[in-house]
Design an enzyme around this catalytic site. Sequence first.
Site, PDB file in Angstrom:
ATOM      1  CG  ASP A  57      57.014  -5.179  18.685  1.00 19.62           C
ATOM      2  OD1 ASP A  57      55.959  -5.087  18.482  1.00 19.62           O
ATOM      3  OD2 ASP A  57      57.823  -4.092  18.893  1.00 19.62           O
ATOM      4  CG  HIS A  98      59.801  -7.789  22.497  1.00 17.29           C
ATOM      5  ND1 HIS A  98      59.908  -6.985  23.666  1.00 17.29           N
ATOM      6  CD2 HIS A  98      60.056  -7.290  21.601  1.00 17.29           C
ATOM      7  CE1 HIS A  98      60.057  -5.824  23.451  1.00 17.29           C
ATOM      8  NE2 HIS A  98      60.317  -5.757  22.029  1.00 17.29           N
TER       9      HIS A  98
END
Length: 252
Positions: free
Chosen positions: A63, A208
């Site tokens: 992400d 992430h």
Amino acid sequence: MNFFWIWNGKRLKQGLVIVVAAFFTAIILFVEGGELAVFTSNDVPLAIDQVKSKDKRIALTFDISWGEVKAIPILEQLKKNKVKASFFISGAWAERHPEIVEQIVKDGHEIGNLGYKYENYTTMENEEIRKDIIRSHEAIKKVAGTQPELLRPPNGNFDKRVLTLSDKMNYTVIHWSLDSEDWRNPGMETIVENVANDADPGDIILLHASDSAKQTADAIPNIISTLKKKGYNFYTVSELVSNADIKSKEIK
């Protein structure tokens, strides 16, 4: 209390129609125009968080919603180790960092939609959600040159409304089955352990590439090497989902 369903499953080939009876009422899966639509008996679309795989297949997902420092080293490590992953990016971030988006595409990774403003969809009105998804979709399409088909709601928060709206917009909602917890910055070794120790075939792993995840890039080589030693092969989410068995579970 509201209930929704998360499905573990893979998209099916065009023309394939499967009818599965499960849990008290029929659960129907059908393909229309090459896209898999999965419904419960009350027509609530479902989200994918894992697939049921006999082979040791796994997907790394990243992400990104802000920052430009950490994404490039992660891309370099993935390229060095010949691993393709899925990147869920916010539309606002894509507009600010088109050169990184272009590199993600150039390296052969998959791009998914993470929303535009990165706000919790479950606290927003339906029209706000719809506009945010569309705005992000258009921003990503303009920069990446591709139209994302996978949606990860910001922070992974969704409910029946989000699932229904996403389905109407031809998006498949993607959650995850294994959280690396790299966003906590617990140390490189802990991140590797969080993934490698608990990995199962068909897992979708949450990582992430925002600048807040300061240790992820350093952990990537060890994550990949450790999982490879255990016999795992890496796929994008779409590749992982393609031709998988279907498994469901109820989430309260």
